[in-house]
Design an enzyme around this catalytic site. Structure first.
Site, PDB file in Angstrom:
ATOM      1  N   CYS A  70       0.813  -1.218   0.000  1.00  0.00           N
ATOM      2  CA  CYS A  70       0.000   0.000   0.000  1.00  0.00           C
ATOM      3  C   CYS A  70       0.848   1.270   0.000  1.00  0.00           C
ATOM      4  O   CYS A  70       0.458   2.275  -0.610  1.00  0.00           O
ATOM      5  CB  CYS A  70      -0.954  -0.001   1.197  1.00  0.00           C
ATOM      6  SG  CYS A  70      -0.161  -0.312   2.795  1.00  0.00           S
TER       7      CYS A  70
ATOM      8  N   HIS B 126      -2.740   6.928   3.146  1.00  0.00           N
ATOM      9  CA  HIS B 126      -1.301   7.099   3.347  1.00  0.00           C
ATOM     10  C   HIS B 126      -0.844   8.377   2.635  1.00  0.00           C
ATOM     11  O   HIS B 126      -1.078   8.550   1.432  1.00  0.00           O
ATOM     12  CB  HIS B 126      -0.530   5.913   2.769  1.00  0.00           C
ATOM     13  CG  HIS B 126      -0.666   4.648   3.551  1.00  0.00           C
ATOM     14  ND1 HIS B 126      -1.317   4.565   4.761  1.00  0.00           N
ATOM     15  CD2 HIS B 126      -0.215   3.386   3.286  1.00  0.00           C
ATOM     16  CE1 HIS B 126      -1.266   3.318   5.208  1.00  0.00           C
ATOM     17  NE2 HIS B 126      -0.610   2.584   4.331  1.00  0.00           N
TER      18      HIS B 126
END
Length: 345
Positions: free
Chosen positions: A150, A243
């Site tokens: 990710c 993120h």
């Protein structure tokens, strides 16, 4: 006619995201859900502690969960999406591929194997044809395809745009990663509230290696990895999803902010059902992107960048992606769509 698919590791956080992505999908029909032995035999609604937003999609709660074993899934399933822990995936996923199943996996095991394609469709869709090499070398009727970590997937599409336009020499990245990336039980409230955790085990290595494989070339027989030098520092912050990464990119040719922004805007998307219309969203506001404001761009499948600043050797920018959609479940679904488009199902 819909492709019958299964989710292995269906009760976990990414498994639940996969179900959310797959249940309304026009091309995929959920036909099998697997989990641990203790969950097998139960309706999914009983086996899973559902923590995703909204209710369990219609029709899924009544599906009987089976063991994560090829013999339990059934021959009429064409594609499996895996969200297994890597310690389980390294044993189970090859067994499914050997048994003839095509597996689109979010698990970290095998990502760097020479014959396992690691794919972001907008960046290196041609790498999917490494499956032919994989089948020849391993004697599989099935196949194993991976999406990256990710944190890696958050920065690689913008880096690919820069590499195409100016060439990449080196990359330094510092991440601010959401707690959902560690799973529901991964970080306790006592650890993360009023705090930042300045280390995420193994995350730096994943970013530093996966990036070079993703940006490499494929000649139909083998991969050649990109020689860009990547240095990563990964931090866990008290954000639920999304993120955010600070990226310093040294380019081979001069790249001012305006030229870099144009390269980001020109980075093409792909003609797949779950793909965003605009892959990279460029923000000129110095306060963007922000996780709460921008993580859900285009259903969580787009990458948001900005502001772009010039440095002595290249540029500096922030990059943001929804870590459990674009960085996990959504990436696996996109890869499944690519497998379907390329005739591997």
């Amino acid at each position: 006619m819909s492709v019958r698919v299964g989710v292995i590791g269906a009760t976990g956080a990414v498994g639940q995201r996969l179900i959310q992505q797959l249940a309304p999908h026009d091309d995929f029909e959920i036909a099998a859900l697997t989990a641990s032995e203790s969950s097998a035999g139960k309706p999914y609604s009983e086996a899973a502690k559902w923590r995703a937003s909204g209710p369990i999609p219609d029709g899924v709660g009544d599906v009987t969960v089976v063991e994560t074993d090829p013999s339990a899934v059934g021959d009429d399933v064409d594609l499996l999406f895996s969200s297994l822990p890597s310690s389980v995936g390294e044993r189970v996923e090859p067994a499914f591929a050997e048994a003839g199943y095509v597996v689109s996996s979010n698990s970290s095991n095998g990502r760097l194997d020479d014959d396992v394609p690691l794919v972001i469709p907008e960046v290196n869709a041609d790498h999917v044809d490494l499956i032919e090499v994989q089948r020849d070398e391993r004697g599989w009727d099935g196949a194993l395809l991976k999406n990256p970590n990710c944190s890696t997937i958050t920065m690689v599409p913008p880096l690919a745009a820069l590499d195409d336009a100016f060439g990449l020499e080196s990359v330094t990245v510092s991440t601010l990663q959401a707690v959902s990336g560690a799973g529901y039980d991964g970080v306790t409230s006592m650890e993360i509230i009023d705090n930042v955790l300045p280390h995420i085990g193994g995350e730096e290595t994943k970013m530093e290696t996966e990036t070079c494989k993703l940006l490499g070339g494929f000649d139909g027989a083998e991969l050649s990895w990109h020689d860009v030098e990547v240095s990563a520092s990964c931090n866990r912050v008290p954000t639920l999803d999304g993120h955010l990464e600070n990226v310093w990119a040294e380019t081979a040719e001069d790249a001012g902010p305006a030229e870099a922004e144009q390269a980001f805007r020109d980075m093409p998307s792909v003609d797949l059902p779950s793909a965003p219309e605009q892959l990279i969203h460029v923000h000129e506001d110095p306060n963007r992107p922000q996780p709460r404001l921008d993580r859900d761009a285009e259903g969580g499948q787009a990458i948001s960048v900005g502001p772009v600043q010039e440095t002595p050797d290249g540029i500096l920018f922030d990059s943001l992606a929804h870590n459990t959609i674009r960085g996990a479940a959504g990436a696996s679904v996109l890869n499944g769509e690519l497998l379907l488009e390329r005739g591997y199902l």
